[in-house]
Design an enzyme around this catalytic site. Sequence first.
Site, PDB file in Angstrom:
ATOM      1  N   TYR A 143      -3.113  -4.290  -1.087  1.00 32.77           N
ATOM      2  CA  TYR A 143      -3.019  -4.479   0.365  1.00 32.77           C
ATOM      3  C   TYR A 143      -3.469  -3.190   1.041  1.00 32.77           C
ATOM      4  O   TYR A 143      -3.056  -2.097   0.654  1.00 32.77           O
ATOM      5  CB  TYR A 143      -1.578  -4.809   0.790  1.00 32.77           C
ATOM      6  N   ASP A 246      -6.159   4.457  -1.436  1.00 28.34           N
ATOM      7  CA  ASP A 246      -5.219   4.113  -0.379  1.00 28.34           C
ATOM      8  C   ASP A 246      -3.826   4.530  -0.845  1.00 28.34           C
ATOM      9  O   ASP A 246      -3.177   3.833  -1.624  1.00 28.34           O
ATOM     10  CB  ASP A 246      -5.287   2.605  -0.109  1.00 28.34           C
ATOM     11  N   LYS A 274       3.211   6.027   6.014  1.00 29.51           N
ATOM     12  CA  LYS A 274       4.590   5.781   5.578  1.00 29.51           C
ATOM     13  C   LYS A 274       5.395   7.050   5.265  1.00 29.51           C
ATOM     14  O   LYS A 274       5.849   7.732   6.170  1.00 29.51           O
ATOM     15  CB  LYS A 274       4.588   4.825   4.400  1.00 29.51           C
TER      16      LYS A 274
END
Length: 445
Positions: A143, A246, A274
């Site tokens: 994702y 990522d 995050k």
Amino acid sequence: MPLFAKSEEILKRNQRSIPGGVVSTNRAVDPPIVFERGEGAWMWDADGNRYLDYHAAFGPYVLGHNDPYVNEAVLRVLQDKASLFGSGTTELEGKLAQLICDSVPFVEAVQLLNTGSEATYQAIRLARAATGRKHILKPQGGYHGWHNDVAFNLMTPLSQLGDRRVADEYPRIPISAGIPEEHQSLVHAINFNDLASVEAMCERYPVAALIVEPILQNIGVVHPREGYLQGLRALADKHGFVLIFDEVKTGFRHALGGYSTLSGVRPDLVVYGKAIANGFPISALAGKRSLMNLFVDADSTRRVLLAGTYNGHPVPVAAAIATMERLAEDDGEVYRHLDRLGKRVQAGMEEIFRSVGITAHIARQGSAFCPYFMDHLPKDWHDLAQHHDFDFDLRLRRELLDHEVYFFQLAVKQCSLSAAHTDADVDFTLESVKSALKSVLTVAS
Ligand code: PLP
């Protein structure tokens, strides 16, 4: 099951003005618990129930909710009347960028954005501008955000995916409506841990970039096999595509320099989010200066647009600096603590499942872990989707709510420890797993 009367009432009320009642559709899980307060490793809901948190809001809380050191830094910038000026630069954003450069050996330049999706979007645009090519590769089961370049092939049902055939392309399965055909034709799903599938796509298309979580963490925790990331580096060099790691989820959760530093493999670009700011909204795009300089190329036909009203907002920037300071304390004591607790949870859960004859493996990287109910650790989405017991996984997660432990209410979602978790919390968790398992097995028998 705890009572959720007030939660249900609030959700119903919110549904009048918010479609579905939630502001990120993957938060719509059952039961619809409305959380009100978070402190350290614990969360409380609107009905007064408490939970030991392993969701960490999809990953950011590496230090725990409302970490006092981070909160103090945020309050300080507000007291100092720092504000968003939208003109020129600030000393604070330079300090954060330098901290990232100093923490990650291959990072030569940094830009600050607000979310992971924005950062992966910009990384891909840079790659296209640098290579003059259009095609993007991303792994099945990875994702990278909600935008048109990456919103494909996540937890795709095997019935839609069909057999895994390296030389054939996976069917492209969007995870959103509204992505134009023209856009879809530029994205190709490759098989994780399978270099031949990347090679096959490179022979077929002029590939601008491969974007990959170096360790898949949106379908639990799926490790790269020995040599896989090195192989991707070699293929990027051979075929001339930009290798983007990522690390939105893995970045500052696993090490100050992210999983890249642990693996020793250097991507061309890397994306963080995050855990970099322990719950405050900020992301960073970083990597080779030659690529990052395209944002300021003197030739306007080569220059990549970088814009964002809120880029470098002082509140998340201060939070990120404070989080990184905490993560660097005592030569990485936080990471040692997380790893030690992670090992205890892993060993404890494996023993509990073994003792009642349940086939299970706990995949783990430092503070991130995921129970898989299958006879081996998964190597890719196909493997997982074929062998994991999704029903049992969800039933156990449900039952854990009764025992004050919150694993996200969706099978194969990763669990995350924070620095605020203690040995006593791990003891509590293992007791809860034992009791929840007993109830699940009693109902089943
Ligand atoms: N990349 C990865 C690996 C993620 O896990 C996520 C979010 O879960 C994103 C990108 C998108 O980040 P955001 O939700 O901040 O846009």
